[in-house]
Design a protein around this motif. Structure first.
Motif, short mmCIF file in Angstrom:
data_model
loop_
_atom_site.label_atom_id
_atom_site.label_comp_id
_atom_site.label_asym_id
_atom_site.label_seq_id
_atom_site.Cartn_x
_atom_site.Cartn_y
_atom_site.Cartn_z
N ARG A 46 0.93 -1.24 0.16
CA ARG A 46 0.11 -0.09 0.16
C ARG A 46 0.92 1.37 0.06
NH1 ARG A 46 -3.36 0.42 4.51
NH2 ARG A 46 -2.40 -1.45 5.61
N THR A 76 -5.15 -7.18 -5.00
CA THR A 76 -6.07 -7.00 -4.34
C THR A 76 -6.68 -8.15 -3.52
OG1 THR A 76 -6.85 -5.04 -5.79
CG2 THR A 76 -8.40 -5.80 -4.22
N GLY A 79 -3.91 -8.73 -0.73
CA GLY A 79 -3.56 -7.75 0.11
C GLY A 79 -4.93 -7.22 0.59
N GLY A 80 -6.24 -7.87 0.29
CA GLY A 80 -7.48 -7.54 0.74
C GLY A 80 -8.28 -5.90 0.30
N SER A 81 -9.35 -5.99 1.05
CA SER A 81 -10.17 -4.77 0.60
C SER A 81 -9.41 -3.40 1.30
CB SER A 81 -11.57 -4.92 0.82
OG SER A 81 -11.49 -4.79 2.38
N ILE A 82 -8.34 -3.53 1.86
CA ILE A 82 -7.63 -2.50 2.61
C ILE A 82 -6.92 -1.79 1.41
CG2 ILE A 82 -5.71 -3.56 3.29
CD1 ILE A 82 -7.71 -1.44 5.36
N ILE A 84 -8.02 -1.29 -1.79
CA ILE A 84 -8.97 -0.85 -2.84
C ILE A 84 -8.72 0.59 -2.97
CG2 ILE A 84 -11.49 -0.40 -3.32
CD1 ILE A 84 -12.16 -3.20 -2.46
N PRO A 85 -8.58 1.32 -1.99
CA PRO A 85 -8.43 3.04 -2.16
C PRO A 85 -7.05 3.27 -3.05
CG PRO A 85 -8.74 2.64 0.24
CD PRO A 85 -8.73 1.35 -0.40
#
Lengths: 105, 105, 105, 105, 105, 105
Positions: A46, A76, A79-82, A84-85
Motif C-alpha cells: 500500500r 487486491t 492484500g485484501g479490500s484495504i 481498494i483505495p
C-alpha cells in the motif's frame, strides 16, 4: 530529490538506490515481468508513490490494460479490500498515462 | 483444513477461496508469471505459508533457481532486510522441492 | 471511480467488490457491530479512506460518540501510537458528520 | 510470563498491560462486541497468539460458530488472502475450544 | 487536535497519550537516543506524521545531518525500498528544519 | 544458511547482506545505539528472528536489562499491544542470554 539524498554521501543509502536499478534490470526474468512483480508488491504494501512508479514502467513496457488489471486483481485478493483505495488511484493514474500517450502521438 | 472452513458454508469465505483459483489461472498474463507475482507479494508481506504455496507452484511451473532468486531479490529489496528470515526458509524449501523431484525421477 | 473499475470487467475485482456488500450485511451478527469491526480493522491497518468509509456507516447506524471513541481506543491500543495521526483525522471526520447531520435537521 | 515483564517495573509496559484490561471492559460497547473487534483486528494484523486470546474470550462470551465465522469473513476480506493461514489455525483452535467445553460437561 | 481527543474523556486514549510522554523521557536511555529509536520505528512503519514528529525532536536534540542520515539508512535497509518515498519527505523536512533554525538566528 | 544464499551469486541479495554489516557499523552514531534502533525496528515490524539477532547484539554491547526494557517499552507503545507476544519471547530470550553469560563465567 534523489540528488539531495545521494549528495549526502551515505554509503548505505547510495547502494540501496543502485540496487533498485540492478534488481529490475533484464536478467533471468525479463524486466516487464519484474515490473509486474514490483507493481503487485507495491500494492499489497500500500504505497501509492511506489505503485505509480512501477505502473509507469509497466505502461512503458507495453503492458495492456487487461494485463494491468490482472496484476491489480492478484494484489487486491492477496492484500485484501484495504488495498481498494490504492487500486482506485492506480486505475486513475493508468488512464492518465494512456491519455498522455495519445496526446503525444 | 480447507474442507472444515468450506463446510461451515460461510458465503464470503467460500467465494474468497474460489477467487484464489480464478486470480492465478491462465489469462492475459500467463500463470507462471502470476505465481512469481504471488511469491513476491507473499514475501514482502512476510507470510511463510503463502511463500511455500507459491514457491511450490513456481517450481511446478518450471521456474529455474536463477529465476526464483531474482524474484527473491526483488522482494527482499522492496520489503527490506526484515524479509531475510523468510528468505532463508524459502531457499531451504526450494532446495527441498528440488530434492523431492530428483528422488522421484 | 468504482464504475471505472467495474467497467473493466475483471471477474476477480468485481467479485471482491460484491463481497464487500455481502460481508457487512445483516447476518448472525448485526450490521452495526460489523461496521465497528470494519472501523477498528481499518484503523489498525492505518487506511484513512477505509476509516472514513466505516465511520460514515457507524454514524448512519446511530453509534454514539462515546461508542465510537471506545472503538478508537481499542484500535489505538492494539495498533499502537502509530495509529494516532489516523485517530486525529477520524475524530475530525466524525465531528464533520455530526455537523452535517445538525445542518440537515 | 507476564509476571516477568511486570516484575521489571517498567512503568510504560505496566500501564500498557493495564490498559488492555480497561479497553475490553464492559462500557458504552458491551465486552462481547469488543472481543469481536479485538479478534478481527488481530486477524488483519496476522498475530496468531492475539487471535487465540480473543477467540478464547469470544468463546467464553458465548459467540456461536456462525458468528465467529462472520468475524473471520470480514477480517479475511479486509486483510486479504494473506490472512488465510491464520484463519486455518483459528478455525482449528475454535474447534478445540468447543471440544474442551464438551469434555467439561 | 489532541485537545479534542482528550476532551472526550476516554480513559484508554488519555493514558496512551500520557504514555507517549513517559516513554520518551530521559531514563536509563537518554532522550536523544530514544528519539532516534522513535524516528526509525516511524520510518519502518511508514508513517509520515510520526516521522516528522520524531525528526523535529531529533533536530531539537542537536542530532547532526550525518547522524540523521545514519538513522535513515538503517530504517531504509530494514524496511526496504518501500520506505524511500517517506525517506524523500523526511530529507525535505529536515532541510526545512535547518532553514527555520538559520532564519531564527 | 547465509552461505547457501550467497553461493547462489545473486548480486542484489549479496549486496543487501553486505549492507547489513555496513549500516550497523560504528559511524556518526555508535554501534550500541544502532543496535537499539535495530531492536526497536524489528519489534514494531514483529519479526522474532530479527528481534533475537539485535537483542544478542545489544547484550554483547553491554546494554543493561533496564535499558533493554526501555527499548521494549518504546517499541510496544509505538507498535501497540499486537507486539506483546513478541515482547514475551524477547524477554525470555534476554534472560537466556544472561544465563549463558553467567554459565560462561
Amino acid at each position: 530529490m534523489n540528488e539531495k539524498i545521494l549528495a549526502q554521501d551515505n554509503k548505505v543509502l547510495k547502494r540501496i538506490f543502485n540496487l533498485d536499478t540492478n534488481a529490475f534490470a533484464e536478467g533471468h526474468i525479463d524486466s516487464k515481468t519484474k515490473e509486474m512483480i514490483g507493481l503487485a508488491s507495491s500494492m499489497v504494501l500500500r504505497c501509492d508513490d511506489c505503485v505509480k512508479y512501477h505502473l509507469g514502467k509497466c505502461h512503458e513496457a507495453g503492458l495492456t490494460k487487461e494485463q494491468v488489471f490482472e496484476v491489480f486483481s492478484i494484489a487486491t485478493l492477496i492484500g485484501g479490500s484495504i488495498v481498494i483505495p490504492h487500486l482506485r488511484r492506480a486505475v486513475d493514474y493508468f488512464e492518465e498515462l494512456d491519455n498522455q500517450k495519445l496526446n503525444n502521438v
